[in-house]
Write a protein that holds these residues in place. Structure first.
Motif, PDB file in Angstrom:
ATOM      1  N   ASP A   1       0.845  -1.208   0.000  1.00 21.29           N
ATOM      2  CA  ASP A   1       0.000   0.000   0.000  1.00 21.29           C
ATOM      3  C   ASP A   1       0.876   1.251   0.000  1.00 21.29           C
ATOM      4  OD1 ASP A   1      -2.302  -1.411   0.031  1.00 21.29           O
ATOM      5  OD2 ASP A   1      -2.749  -1.132   2.154  1.00 21.29           O
ATOM      6  N   SER A   2       1.806   1.264   0.898  1.00 19.63           N
ATOM      7  CA  SER A   2       2.700   2.414   1.038  1.00 19.63           C
ATOM      8  C   SER A   2       3.504   2.629  -0.244  1.00 19.63           C
ATOM      9  CB  SER A   2       3.644   2.178   2.222  1.00 19.63           C
ATOM     10  OG  SER A   2       4.645   3.154   2.253  1.00 19.63           O
ATOM     11  N   PHE A   3       3.948   1.526  -0.858  1.00 18.03           N
ATOM     12  CA  PHE A   3       4.761   1.605  -2.069  1.00 18.03           C
ATOM     13  C   PHE A   3       3.980   2.266  -3.206  1.00 18.03           C
ATOM     14  CE2 PHE A   3       5.795  -0.407  -6.162  1.00 18.03           C
ATOM     15  CZ  PHE A   3       7.125  -0.038  -6.301  1.00 18.03           C
ATOM     16  N   PHE A   4       2.764   1.795  -3.469  1.00 22.63           N
ATOM     17  CA  PHE A   4       1.994   2.337  -4.589  1.00 22.63           C
ATOM     18  C   PHE A   4       1.503   3.758  -4.306  1.00 22.63           C
ATOM     19  CE2 PHE A   4       1.659  -2.148  -5.955  1.00 22.63           C
ATOM     20  CZ  PHE A   4       2.079  -1.983  -7.260  1.00 22.63           C
ATOM     21  N   LYS A   5       1.259   4.076  -3.039  1.00 21.81           N
ATOM     22  CA  LYS A   5       0.900   5.459  -2.715  1.00 21.81           C
ATOM     23  C   LYS A   5       2.052   6.400  -3.016  1.00 21.81           C
ATOM     24  CE  LYS A   5      -2.684   4.587   0.717  1.00 21.81           C
ATOM     25  NZ  LYS A   5      -2.983   4.394   2.143  1.00 21.81           N
ATOM     26  N   THR A   6       3.276   5.933  -2.689  1.00 22.78           N
ATOM     27  CA  THR A   6       4.462   6.737  -2.983  1.00 22.78           C
ATOM     28  C   THR A   6       4.576   6.982  -4.487  1.00 22.78           C
ATOM     29  OG1 THR A   6       5.610   5.798  -1.069  1.00 22.78           O
ATOM     30  CG2 THR A   6       6.970   6.864  -2.740  1.00 22.78           C
ATOM     31  N   LEU A   7       4.414   5.920  -5.281  1.00 23.69           N
ATOM     32  CA  LEU A   7       4.505   6.063  -6.740  1.00 23.69           C
ATOM     33  C   LEU A   7       3.405   6.990  -7.268  1.00 23.69           C
ATOM     34  CD1 LEU A   7       5.341   2.500  -8.136  1.00 23.69           C
ATOM     35  CD2 LEU A   7       6.880   4.364  -7.574  1.00 23.69           C
ATOM     36  N   SER A   8       2.201   6.858  -6.695  1.00 25.14           N
ATOM     37  CA  SER A   8       1.095   7.703  -7.135  1.00 25.14           C
ATOM     38  C   SER A   8       1.379   9.171  -6.841  1.00 25.14           C
ATOM     39  CB  SER A   8      -0.187   7.263  -6.435  1.00 25.14           C
ATOM     40  OG  SER A   8      -1.270   8.065  -6.821  1.00 25.14           O
ATOM     41  N   ASN A   9       1.898   9.430  -5.645  1.00 22.27           N
ATOM     42  CA  ASN A   9       2.235  10.807  -5.276  1.00 22.27           C
ATOM     43  C   ASN A   9       3.341  11.374  -6.159  1.00 22.27           C
ATOM     44  OD1 ASN A   9       0.338  10.666  -3.237  1.00 22.27           O
ATOM     45  ND2 ASN A   9       1.821  10.068  -1.657  1.00 22.27           N
ATOM     46  N   MET A  10       4.210  10.496  -6.627  1.00 25.04           N
ATOM     47  CA  MET A  10       5.316  10.934  -7.493  1.00 25.04           C
ATOM     48  C   MET A  10       4.840  11.195  -8.935  1.00 25.04           C
ATOM     49  SD  MET A  10       8.268  11.228  -6.056  1.00 25.04           S
ATOM     50  CE  MET A  10       8.936  10.946  -4.415  1.00 25.04           C
ATOM     51  N   GLY A  11       3.614  10.778  -9.248  1.00 27.90           N
ATOM     52  CA  GLY A  11       3.077  11.042 -10.584  1.00 27.90           C
ATOM     53  C   GLY A  11       3.312   9.924 -11.574  1.00 27.90           C
ATOM     54  N   ILE A  12       3.138   8.689 -11.136  1.00 22.53           N
ATOM     55  CA  ILE A  12       3.409   7.574 -12.048  1.00 22.53           C
ATOM     56  C   ILE A  12       2.398   7.507 -13.190  1.00 22.53           C
ATOM     57  CG2 ILE A  12       2.098   5.862 -10.709  1.00 22.53           C
ATOM     58  CD1 ILE A  12       4.318   3.847 -11.495  1.00 22.53           C
ATOM     59  N   LEU A  13       1.132   7.861 -12.951  1.00 27.09           N
ATOM     60  CA  LEU A  13       0.123   7.756 -14.014  1.00 27.09           C
ATOM     61  C   LEU A  13       0.329   8.795 -15.120  1.00 27.09           C
ATOM     62  CD1 LEU A  13      -2.947   6.790 -11.839  1.00 27.09           C
ATOM     63  CD2 LEU A  13      -1.958   5.427 -13.668  1.00 27.09           C
ATOM     64  N   PRO A  14       0.594  10.078 -14.802  1.00 27.06           N
ATOM     65  CA  PRO A  14       0.922  11.020 -15.889  1.00 27.06           C
ATOM     66  C   PRO A  14       2.184  10.592 -16.644  1.00 27.06           C
ATOM     67  CG  PRO A  14       0.427  12.203 -13.858  1.00 27.06           C
ATOM     68  CD  PRO A  14       0.491  10.759 -13.505  1.00 27.06           C
ATOM     69  N   ALA A  15       3.146  10.030 -15.925  1.00 30.73           N
ATOM     70  CA  ALA A  15       4.370   9.567 -16.585  1.00 30.73           C
ATOM     71  C   ALA A  15       4.056   8.430 -17.560  1.00 30.73           C
ATOM     72  CB  ALA A  15       5.380   9.107 -15.535  1.00 30.73           C
ATOM     73  N   LEU A  16       3.195   7.491 -17.127  1.00 35.15           N
ATOM     74  CA  LEU A  16       2.817   6.389 -18.012  1.00 35.15           C
ATOM     75  C   LEU A  16       2.088   6.896 -19.248  1.00 35.15           C
ATOM     76  CD1 LEU A  16       1.574   3.549 -15.623  1.00 35.15           C
ATOM     77  CD2 LEU A  16       3.608   3.544 -17.055  1.00 35.15           C
ATOM     78  N   GLU A  17       1.309   7.949 -19.066  1.00 35.31           N
ATOM     79  CA  GLU A  17       0.574   8.511 -20.196  1.00 35.31           C
ATOM     80  C   GLU A  17       1.538   9.023 -21.265  1.00 35.31           C
ATOM     81  OE1 GLU A  17      -3.615  10.853 -20.344  1.00 35.31           O
ATOM     82  OE2 GLU A  17      -2.102  11.610 -18.966  1.00 35.31           O
ATOM     83  N   VAL A  18       2.601   9.651 -20.810  1.00 35.95           N
ATOM     84  CA  VAL A  18       3.632  10.144 -21.739  1.00 35.95           C
ATOM     85  C   VAL A  18       4.313   8.975 -22.443  1.00 35.95           C
ATOM     86  CG1 VAL A  18       5.837  11.351 -21.898  1.00 35.95           C
ATOM     87  CG2 VAL A  18       4.020  12.252 -20.427  1.00 35.95           C
ATOM     88  N   ILE A  19       4.667   7.944 -21.654  1.00 36.69           N
ATOM     89  CA  ILE A  19       5.411   6.801 -22.207  1.00 36.69           C
ATOM     90  C   ILE A  19       4.552   6.034 -23.215  1.00 36.69           C
ATOM     91  CG2 ILE A  19       6.594   4.650 -21.623  1.00 36.69           C
ATOM     92  CD1 ILE A  19       6.947   5.930 -18.760  1.00 36.69           C
ATOM     93  N   LEU A  20       3.271   5.868 -22.902  1.00 34.67           N
ATOM     94  CA  LEU A  20       2.393   5.117 -23.805  1.00 34.67           C
ATOM     95  C   LEU A  20       2.167   5.850 -25.124  1.00 34.67           C
ATOM     96  CD1 LEU A  20      -0.212   3.817 -21.217  1.00 34.67           C
ATOM     97  CD2 LEU A  20       1.251   2.397 -22.643  1.00 34.67           C
ATOM     98  N   GLY A  21       2.431   7.148 -25.137  1.00 43.62           N
ATOM     99  CA  GLY A  21       2.294   7.915 -26.377  1.00 43.62           C
ATOM    100  C   GLY A  21       3.511   7.825 -27.271  1.00 43.62           C
ATOM    101  N   MET A  22       4.560   7.133 -26.823  1.00 40.05           N
ATOM    102  CA  MET A  22       5.800   7.028 -27.611  1.00 40.05           C
ATOM    103  C   MET A  22       5.657   5.947 -28.685  1.00 40.05           C
ATOM    104  SD  MET A  22       8.523   7.331 -24.491  1.00 40.05           S
ATOM    105  CE  MET A  22       9.902   6.923 -25.538  1.00 40.05           C
ATOM    106  N   ASP A  23       6.557   6.020 -29.672  1.00 38.64           N
ATOM    107  CA  ASP A  23       6.508   5.072 -30.787  1.00 38.64           C
ATOM    108  C   ASP A  23       7.238   3.770 -30.497  1.00 38.64           C
ATOM    109  OD1 ASP A  23       5.076   6.894 -32.272  1.00 38.64           O
ATOM    110  OD2 ASP A  23       6.887   7.863 -33.054  1.00 38.64           O
TER     111      ASP A  23
END
Length: 834
Positions: free
Chosen positions: A351-373
């Motif tokens: 729980d603590s691990f994924f909250k940390t990643l969420s606070n760091m902005g993992i979902l916006p980062a994934l959005e950028v990565i998924l838009g790559m070729d």
């Protein structure tokens, strides 16, 4: 009830070194005359048959594992195991085995593989420790034999481990390894391989800490390269030093963390690649090695999680446009490995691990990565996204709903996922299948939260159908723009295998939505005419696509929702299904069975609207199908419906009999009212009154009593009933009018006779006569003799009123009897005659 303590499963080891389950039963120990000794007996709990009969041999090595397992070998290649439901039962049987063999039940193995005399065994227990031979080249063979002899005995293993720890023996052995390599002493290297492998099987954390230290681990791996069973040594060290490269995508400042990462990688390599596959008896001897790796991973995740500077830099570089593609790929691969390590964490730490990643902005980062070729980068990002969705789908849903308020539909994270599913370059659509599973998790109402302030299900599904559903269904709509043409013409939609697989995936998700979503999917299907487009695929050359389309329709029909049914009938959507059924011909295949099952469901569930629609529109095409009775059964249902529609009074009369609200006594009146109606139809012949046989008089007394009370109560309720009744229209089949007369006998008992109000057989109102209202199709005439209880809507129900009015009713009945008005039969009043 059998004692659960003795409940066991019996296992035997097969040729592939896998345990086969031989059954579940209850174990006991008793003397078996045939085997001449105490034996273990297991009888099956299902039928009492004998699953196992094994003599406890004094020299067999029995091993107790994990508190509930007893393992032993009966022959060279025949291993047996008993797995107990409860620890207490295992302990009881273990004590029996130890008692037969004369062993202390505290041991885990009853026999040592190397036979020793009683004196030697006594010496082992009394001596303070094990004396190791000097660590010299000439004594390696002796040491290898000593290690091998100590492994079967827990006591000797313990003493050997203590001796190796206390004397710093491992480092001396590794020095000898260098000497042997320099001298190319192959025999010595083979002995060292056996010794080091044996030390691993001692299962001691203290020894592992020495062997896996920075200065020793590569030499330990070197020793394990010289397997005596191989003609040439392996080159593990060369791979680890030259091929495997450690990449610091973000510089790690903590030297302890860096050393821990190196150590974990190498120990994992030893476990997976260097050590030979352990045998059954050796498997539990490596549990400490598994634990060593597990706790190392937990430490690494914890240390990285606490290093805020490291994670901040990681996500900053991931989302930075200036980061080059190679660097970003390394960053994504690191993050993927990081998430994989987190799976070893306990739930609260995860729980603590994924909250940390969420606070760091993992979902916006994934959005950028998924838009790559880059396909590899997108693949790694998909794996990371799957960790997040599986762990906490609500977190992902909340993010995509928030970003929908700021961004266009095209760049929403969830739409990027759908697009990657649609555009998967893999011919087998491996990535698309994974992404479809993630979408299914996200739209599954079962894991959506409902709180007092907000309902996630309503909010997210509204969002999904508004912003995302059109993206998901785009390939389906694009490939079904028109009906498939007749044979010989080109197909209007792409029928290559990859497209067919994609359409099948989309249909599978839509079928899931039909089952789990309510009005959202219903509105979408009806407004967008989705089902018609889906049924175009019934003509696909790929059978699995046609079946997916059929399954989609079957799921809709299974809901028995009249909105869907009206949509299907209005658009004549069964046409595609019937056409596919006829085109399939006499082939007995899955498509044939699935279509028949759908029509059978309509018949069994008696979905009236669909039954009528199918028979009225498709009966000519289906009437010749006689290898199943489904379609003939549908026709029968349809005809029964029509009969009820044409004769509503018949249906009303049946419903009166069925409906409990019209019964005074649910236990007796059903038979009585049935008899009354039967009397009307069966016992009146040619307009003549038919007297009941004497043996039925008792039942008829009761019937007439109940019926008279019903009618009188109805009269009380409708005060001016005469006018209403004479003006009412007679429709359908009517019940004939009766006059009830009661006469007293000298004995005081009362008998009733049921007579027609019309005395003459020529009366136009006689039941069964062509002119009577009781004959279907006749014209009813309002005469005093033929008026019946009806309303414009059909028969009036016989209403049950409270019993406390009975006295008043009887008085009124007497008055009515004295008046003998000609209009009395209008209400079928009872008359009392003296």
């Amino acid at each position: 009830m059998a004692d659960t303590r003795r409940r066991v499963k019996v296992y035997t080891l097969n040729e592939d070194r896998q345990w086969d389950d031989r059954g579940t039963g209850h174990v006991s120990s008793s003397y078996v005359e045939r085997l001449k000794g105490m034996s273990l007996l297991v009888r099956a709990e299902s039928d009492g048959s004998l699953l196992l009969e094994s003599k406890i041999n004094p020299n067999t090595a029995y091993q107790k594992q994990q508190d509930t397992l007893i393992v032993w070998s009966e022959a060279e290649n025949y291993d047996l195991a008993l797995s107990f439901q409860e620890k207490a039962g295992c302990d009881e049987i273990w004590e029996k085995i130890c008692q037969v063999q004369g062993k202390d039940p505290s041991v885990d193995i009853t026999q040592e593989l190397v036979e020793e005399s009683e004196e030697e065994r006594f010496d082992d227990m009394s001596s303070p420790g094990l004396e190791l031979p000097p660590c010299e080249l000439s004594r390696l063979e002796e040491l290898a034999e000593l290690v091998a002899a100590s492994l079967p005995s827990p006591l000797r293993r313990e003493k050997l481990a203590l001796a190796l720890e206390n004397e710093g023996y491992i480092k001396k052995l590794l020095e000898l390894f260098h000497v042997c390599e320099d001298l190319e002493n192959v025999e010595g290297l083979h002995h060292l391989y056996e010794i080091i492998k044996g030390i691993f099987l001692l299962n001691r954390t203290a020894l592992f800490e020495v062997m896996f230290s920075e200065e020793c681990i590569m030499d330990v791996i070197g020793c394990l390269e010289y397997d005596p069973t191989l003609s040439l040594p392996r080159k593990h060290r060369e791979f680890l030093t030259k091929t495997a490269k450690f990449k610091e995508v973000i510089p790690i400042s903590d030297p302890e963390l860096k050393q821990k990462i190196h150590q974990t990688y190498r120990v994992q390599y030893i476990q997976d690649m260097v050590l030979p596959t352990p045998s059954v008896f050796e498997e539990n001897m490596l549990s400490t090695l598994h634990s060593f790796i597990f706790f190392n991973k937990v430490e690494i995740v914890g240390m990285l999680q606490e290093d805020e500077k490291f994670l901040t830099e990681l996500f900053a570089q991931l989302t930075d446009d200036s980061t080059d593609d190679d660097k970003r790929q390394e960053l994504v691969n690191f993050l993927k490995e990081f998430c994989a390590f987190s799976q070893t964490l306990q739930p609260q730490n995860r729980d603590s691990f994924f909250k940390t990643l969420s606070n760091m902005g993992i979902l916006p980062a994934l959005e950028v990565i998924l838009g790559m070729d880059d396909v590899q980068v997108r693949s790694a990002a998909t794996d990371i996204f799957s960790y997040l969705v599986e762990y906490n789908p609500s977190m992902v849903r909340e993010f995509v709903m928030q970003e929908a308020q700021q961004n266009d539909d095209d760049i929403l994270l969830i739409n990027l996922i759908i697009e990657h599913m649609i555009c998967d370059p893999d011919p087998e659509l491996g990535g698309a299948v994974q992404l479809m599973g993630l979408l299914r998790t996200l739209v599954d109402p079962e894991n959506m939260l409902a709180t007092a302030n907000k309902t996630e299900k309503t909010e997210f599904l509204s969002f999904f159908y508004k912003h995302c559903m059109h993206v998901l269904t785009a390939p389906l709509l694009a490939n079904t723009t028109e009906e498939k043409p007749s044979k010989g013409e080109p197909s209007p939609y792409n029928e290559d295998f990859q497209t067919a697989q994609l359409l099948a995936l989309i249909l599978e998700l839509l079928t899931f939505c039909v089952e789990h979503h309510t009005y959202h999917i219903k509105n979408y299907i009806i407004n967008k005419d989705i089902l018609r487009r889906v049924l175009v695929l019934m003509g696909s050359k790929h059978a699995f696509v046609a079946l997916c389309a059929l399954r989609f329709m079957r799921k809709i029909i299974g809901l028995k929702d009249e909105f869907y049914n009206r949509y299907i009938m209005k658009a004549f959507l069964f046409e595609a299904v019937v056409k596919a059924f006829l085109n399939n011909g006499s082939r007995y295949n899955l498509l044939n069975s699935a279509i028949i099952e759908m029509f059978e469901f309509i018949r069994v569930e008696d979905i009236k609207s669909l039954t009528a629609h199918v028979i009225e529109n498709y009966w000519k095409a289906l009437e010749d199908v006689d290898y199943v009775q489904t379609f003939k059964g549908l026709k029968l249902r349809y005809e029964q419906q029509r009969e009820r529609q044409d004769n509503p009074k018949l249906d009303s009369m049946r419903s009166i009999l069925r409906n409990n609200r019209y019964r005074r006594d649910a236990r007796t009146l059903e038979e009585e009212e049935e008899m009354w109606f039967n009397t009307e139809e069966d016992e009146m012949e040619d307009g003549e009154p038919v007297l009941l046989p004497p043996d039925k008089s008792k039942n008829d007394d009761e019937i007439m009593d109940h019926f008279g009370k019903f009618i009188e109560r109805k009269k009380l309720k409708d005060g001016d009933e005469k006018e209403v009744l004479t003006k009412s229209t007679l429709t359908g089949r009517q019940s004939p009018s009766f006059k009830l007369s009661f006469s007293s006998t000298s004995s005081g008992s009362s008998k009733s006779s049921l007579t027609s109000q019309s005395a003459s057989s020529n009366s136009p109102g006689s039941p069964g006569s062509p002119g009577s209202p009781g004959s279907p199709g006749s014209i009813a005439k309002s005469t005093p003799h033929t008026a019946a209880i009806t309303t414009k809507g059909g028969l009036i129900g016989l209403v049950d009123y409270p019993d406390d009015d009975d006295d008043e009713e009887e008085e009124e009945e007497e008055e009515d009897g004295e008046e003998k008005e000609p209009s009395a039969p209008l209400t079928k009043k009872s008359r009392l005659g003296s």
